[in-house]
Scaffold this motif. Structure first.
Motif, mmCIF file in Angstrom:
data_model
loop_
_atom_site.group_PDB
_atom_site.id
_atom_site.type_symbol
_atom_site.label_atom_id
_atom_site.label_comp_id
_atom_site.label_asym_id
_atom_site.label_seq_id
_atom_site.Cartn_x
_atom_site.Cartn_y
_atom_site.Cartn_z
ATOM 1 N N GLN A 123 20.658 -5.276 -38.201
ATOM 2 C CA GLN A 123 19.464 -4.717 -37.555
ATOM 3 C C GLN A 123 19.770 -3.298 -37.092
ATOM 4 O OE1 GLN A 123 18.176 -6.762 -33.999
ATOM 5 N NE2 GLN A 123 16.239 -5.683 -33.953
ATOM 6 N N MET A 157 27.133 -5.650 -31.392
ATOM 7 C CA MET A 157 26.252 -4.488 -31.296
ATOM 8 C C MET A 157 27.113 -3.231 -31.210
ATOM 9 S SD MET A 157 23.276 -3.514 -28.565
ATOM 10 C CE MET A 157 22.023 -4.511 -29.364
ATOM 11 N N GLN A 199 18.320 -0.678 -34.579
ATOM 12 C CA GLN A 199 17.404 -0.667 -33.436
ATOM 13 C C GLN A 199 17.430 0.706 -32.766
ATOM 14 O OE1 GLN A 199 18.167 -3.903 -30.737
ATOM 15 N NE2 GLN A 199 16.791 -3.111 -29.196
ATOM 16 N N THR A 241 24.147 -5.348 -35.062
ATOM 17 C CA THR A 241 23.074 -4.427 -34.699
ATOM 18 C C THR A 241 23.676 -3.049 -34.475
ATOM 19 O OG1 THR A 241 21.827 -6.194 -33.623
ATOM 20 C CG2 THR A 241 21.243 -3.938 -33.015
#
Length: 157
Positions: free
Chosen positions: A34, A101, A36, A4
């Protein structure tokens, strides 16, 4: 492995946004990726820099819950060549990291709480880039890392 990229605020530059989207689309070929966005804070003119970082930090920490590894993109972080970065990504995969992340902070960087919660910091350069430009630069480097890992001809030594 899921990766992410967590960012603060929407991109206001359509050129940067379009370029970032090119690499996001390419990354989807290699992994669960992803992108975000944490909404920008409202009424920031009435806040101090420290208060902005603290409030953004709370949102970052909330979004990062559940990530097995949190990596800040920070000018004070470790620097890697593209090949070294691909080895780092490969190491995450080989060590069984379920979700990594990467975080791009707002214009003032990160709060002390975010620094404490992070597992590591990576710098893309000794130069400073806008937090919006970093999105395109990082997604390109992440894509490059996967082409290196797969032995594809995108990267030239």
């Amino acid at each position: 492995m899921k990766i992410t990229l967590l960012v603060v605020g929407k991109t206001t530059d359509t050129i940067v946004e379009n370029l970032t989207n090119v690499y996001i689309k390419r990354l989807e070929h290699y992994l669960d990726f992803q992108f975000q966005i944490i909404p920008e804070l409202k009424n920031t003119k009435a806040m101090s820099e420290a208060e902005q970082k603290q409030r953004e930090g709370e949102l970052i920490l909330k979004a990062a819950q559940g990530a097995s590894r949190v990596v800040l993109l920070d000018e004070k972080g470790s620097e890697y060549t593209s090949v070294e970065f691909s080895q780092k990504i490969s190491g995450y995969m080989n060590s069984g990291q379920k979700s990594v992340m990467f975080v791009i902070g707002g214009p003032y960087g990160f709060s002390p709480d975010v620094y404490k919660a992070a597992h590591e910091k990576i710098s893309l350069s000794k130069m400073t880039f806008s937090h919006q430009m970093v999105r395109a630069i990082f997604t390109e480097q992440l894509y490059r890392a996967f082409t290196i890992i797969k032995g594809e001809p995108y990267h030239h030594n």
